[in-house]
Write an enzyme that holds these catalytic residues in place. Structure first.
Site, PDB file in Angstrom:
ATOM      1  N   ASN A  70       2.348 -64.378 -71.937  1.00 19.21           N
ATOM      2  CA  ASN A  70       2.476 -65.564 -71.081  1.00 19.21           C
ATOM      3  C   ASN A  70       1.135 -66.264 -70.859  1.00 19.21           C
ATOM      4  O   ASN A  70       0.925 -66.906 -69.825  1.00 19.21           O
ATOM      5  CB  ASN A  70       3.114 -65.215 -69.731  1.00 19.21           C
ATOM      6  CG  ASN A  70       4.531 -64.738 -69.884  1.00 19.21           C
ATOM      7  OD1 ASN A  70       5.357 -65.408 -70.493  1.00 19.21           O
ATOM      8  ND2 ASN A  70       4.828 -63.563 -69.359  1.00 19.21           N
ATOM      9  N   HIS A  71       0.245 -66.137 -71.816  1.00 22.57           N
ATOM     10  CA  HIS A  71      -1.049 -66.815 -71.774  1.00 22.57           C
ATOM     11  C   HIS A  71      -1.070 -67.836 -72.904  1.00 22.57           C
ATOM     12  O   HIS A  71      -1.429 -67.523 -74.036  1.00 22.57           O
ATOM     13  CB  HIS A  71      -2.183 -65.807 -71.928  1.00 22.57           C
ATOM     14  CG  HIS A  71      -2.244 -64.792 -70.829  1.00 22.57           C
ATOM     15  ND1 HIS A  71      -2.910 -63.595 -70.954  1.00 22.57           N
ATOM     16  CD2 HIS A  71      -1.705 -64.803 -69.583  1.00 22.57           C
ATOM     17  CE1 HIS A  71      -2.794 -62.917 -69.828  1.00 22.57           C
ATOM     18  NE2 HIS A  71      -2.065 -63.635 -68.978  1.00 22.57           N
ATOM     19  N   ILE A  72      -0.688 -69.051 -72.585  1.00 23.61           N
ATOM     20  CA  ILE A  72      -0.404 -70.069 -73.606  1.00 23.61           C
ATOM     21  C   ILE A  72      -1.647 -70.926 -73.798  1.00 23.61           C
ATOM     22  O   ILE A  72      -2.157 -71.523 -72.852  1.00 23.61           O
ATOM     23  CB  ILE A  72       0.816 -70.897 -73.175  1.00 23.61           C
ATOM     24  CG1 ILE A  72       2.005 -69.961 -72.943  1.00 23.61           C
ATOM     25  CG2 ILE A  72       1.162 -71.948 -74.224  1.00 23.61           C
ATOM     26  CD1 ILE A  72       3.122 -70.553 -72.127  1.00 23.61           C
TER      27      ILE A  72
END
Length: 540
Positions: free
Chosen positions: A474-476
């Site tokens: 979830n680190h875009i």
């Protein structure tokens, strides 16, 4: 364009980048407005939703999934995001005022110097246009603004000159047991720096030890962007929720002339300013730019390089969980307090990625849905009464889980596009994702699994179970790349769009590479660094 809202600076997105920038500009007397696609909520309402939800452990379940501003769901990769494969990009983020910091872990690691020189050191990926030395003072300021607690003497691979604003959080019993088990090994356990108050700081109370950091801190001891939303408002900025920006308008000189937005009822509005900042997330920002194609921008705004939306990255995630031989007493204290960071850098990065390993205090909550799933499984085995109570206590006290977040190389074929054929409820294109995990990533997953086997073996556990495929970190990142050359990047080192002098693009989309550090601290540092160029631009 007749404007409904006007200001000197218009900021799209009220997450950490937009809110922090708005607060700093407003404090300098700049007429600043901020619009966000989603609604504005309160902690009290979110807590009520969290406590009532049967899926409370999923970040998105606590927050409104508004019809006009939907967000992705972890267990439904095709909800909102259009997955084109070959691998699913199964991420979650929030479209609400305050953004995804409402449910982040609060880990605040710096990128290492080698993270910013990956191409030079390994021949892979890209180099950043900024050195670590240039970024270090802004990391210092970001740590003060967010309120980071940490051990300034710990070796995290990123040099620092002073202490953190607060001492590190006290380690839980389980963290201490991991430290004992790893003594003398190659794995160095350290206190993880986090934007969570170990003592009262910045008007926030100290951490109460709740285990629900993801999806919500009940006391407000953990930083979220509402801190700077409210600071911006106190300084005179205006913040508007439920304004879905869907188009950037250009004038004949290709300067930004305005923004078009929709309200939840579908009605249209417009924003006019001297300077514009898109800080709407590494998926939503490029989507807005790509939607804004027209005669003056055939490929979309700021997209002369063709790189808007490309080089999409995450931190692919390997989870491993097991039952310890002795009670470790998880589910006490914040979700994660300690980690192994010396696996982030090394000569092997030319062959496989670095990774960081976090020790989790919430048992098997992430991979299995424990403790609820544990209780259900024991009931299904026919246990009841005192036997059930003993079994629940025994299992929950021995559950351990660790997770490795790995580096992913930028790949222009991993991308986000605006899907005009499959719009959302307002008729706005949804994000279309094309994504795959390459062999480099899979080698990192294999290395992390071997490390997990050794670590959990030292602790004394049964045979660990592992996620078979990379999970979402979830680190875009990476979709509006920063660089000095307009042909190979979207924004310059100040985060100004190469093609449009009055447009800045803030957030993790600017990252040329992702390293292994959770991105929020770097987002904050780059945003703070952009304030001076924005002020200078206004003064011209």
């Amino acid at each position: 364009m007749s404007a409904d809202l006007t200001a000197d600076v218009a900021i799209v997105g009220a997450g950490v980048a937009g809110a922090l920038t708005a607060a700093k500009l407003a404090e300098q007397g700049v007429d600043t407005l901020v619009v966000d696609a989603g609604p504005r909520i309160t902690r009290e309402t979110a807590l009520e939703t969290y406590r009532a939800s049967p899926e409370r452990l999923l970040p998105g379940a606590t927050y409104p999934n508004a019809r006009h501003a939907p967000h992705p769901l972890l267990r439904e990769p095709d909800f909102y995001l259009v997955q084109e494969g070959p691998d699913p990009f199964a991420v979650s983020y929030q479209r609400i005022v305050g953004g995804t910091t409402w449910h982040w872990e609060a880990t605040c690691l710096r990128m290492t110097p080698s993270d910013l020189r990956l191409k030079s050191e390994t021949g892979l990926g890209a180099d950043w246009p900024l050195s670590y030395q240039e970024l270090a003072p802004w990391y210092d300021e970001a740590e003060r603004e967010l309120g980071v607690a940490g051990d300034g003497k710990a070796d995290l691979g990123a040099p620092r000159t002073g202490a953190y604003p607060m001492p590190g959080m006290a380690l839980s019993y389980m963290d201490q047991q991991f430290a004992k088990a790893l003594a003398g090994s190659s794995y160095r356990l350290v206190t993880t720096p986090a934007a969570r108050n170990s003592v009262a700081y910045g008007g926030r109370v100290s951490c109460c030890g709740a285990n629900s950091c993801v999806p919500i801190c009940p006391s407000g001891a953990k930083y979220d962007a509402m801190i700077h939303v409210e600071a911006a408002e106190r300084a005179g900025a205006r913040v508007f929720a439920d304004r879905v920006v869907h188009r950037v308008e250009l004038d004949p000189e290709r300067r930004v002339a305005g923004l078009a937005f929709k309200r939840p009822d579908g009605s249209e509005g417009a924003i006019a300013a001297k300077l514009y900042v898109l800080a709407a997330h590494a998926i939503e920002t490029p989507k807005i730019l790509l939607m804004s194609r027209g005669e003056r921008a055939p490929k979309g705004v700021a997209n002369g390089s063709g790189l808007v939306g490309r080089n999409l990255m995450d931190h692919p995630y390997k989870m491993s969980w097991a039952l310890a031989e002795q009670p470790q007493w998880p589910y006490r204290g914040p979700m994660t307090l300690s980690s192994i960071e010396n696996t982030r850098w090394g000569d092997w990065r030319s062959e496989r990625p670095g990774y960081r390993i976090a020790i989790y205090n919430n048992g098997w909550a992430i991979p299995t849905g424990a403790p609820i799933a544990t209780v259900e499984a024991l009931i299904d085995q026919g246990l009841e009464g005192e036997a059930l109570a003993r079994a629940i206590g025994d299992q929950l006290s021995r559950q351990v889980m660790i997770g490795a977040m790995t580096e992913q190389l930028p790949d222009p074929e991993n991308r986000i596009e605006a899907d005009f054929e499959r719009p959302d409820a307002l008729g706005i294109p949804r994000p279309k994702i094309t994504f795959r995990f390459d062999d480099y990533t899979h080698r990192g997953m294999a290395a992390a699994e071997r490390a997990h086997e050794e670590i959990l073996g030292r602790l004394g556990t049964d045979q660990p179970r592992h996620t078979p495929e990379p999970a979402a970190g979830n680190h875009i990142m990476g979709t509006t790349r920063m660089g000095d050359d307009p042909k190979t990047s979207v924004v310059d080192r100040s985060l100004r769009a190469h093609e449009h002098p009055n447009l800045f693009l803030l957030g993790s989309g600017a990252f040329p590479t992702g390293g292994t550090a959770n991105p929020t601290l770097t987002i904050a540092a780059l945003s703070l660094r952009a304030v001076a160029p924005i002020l200078a631009q206004l003064a011209d």
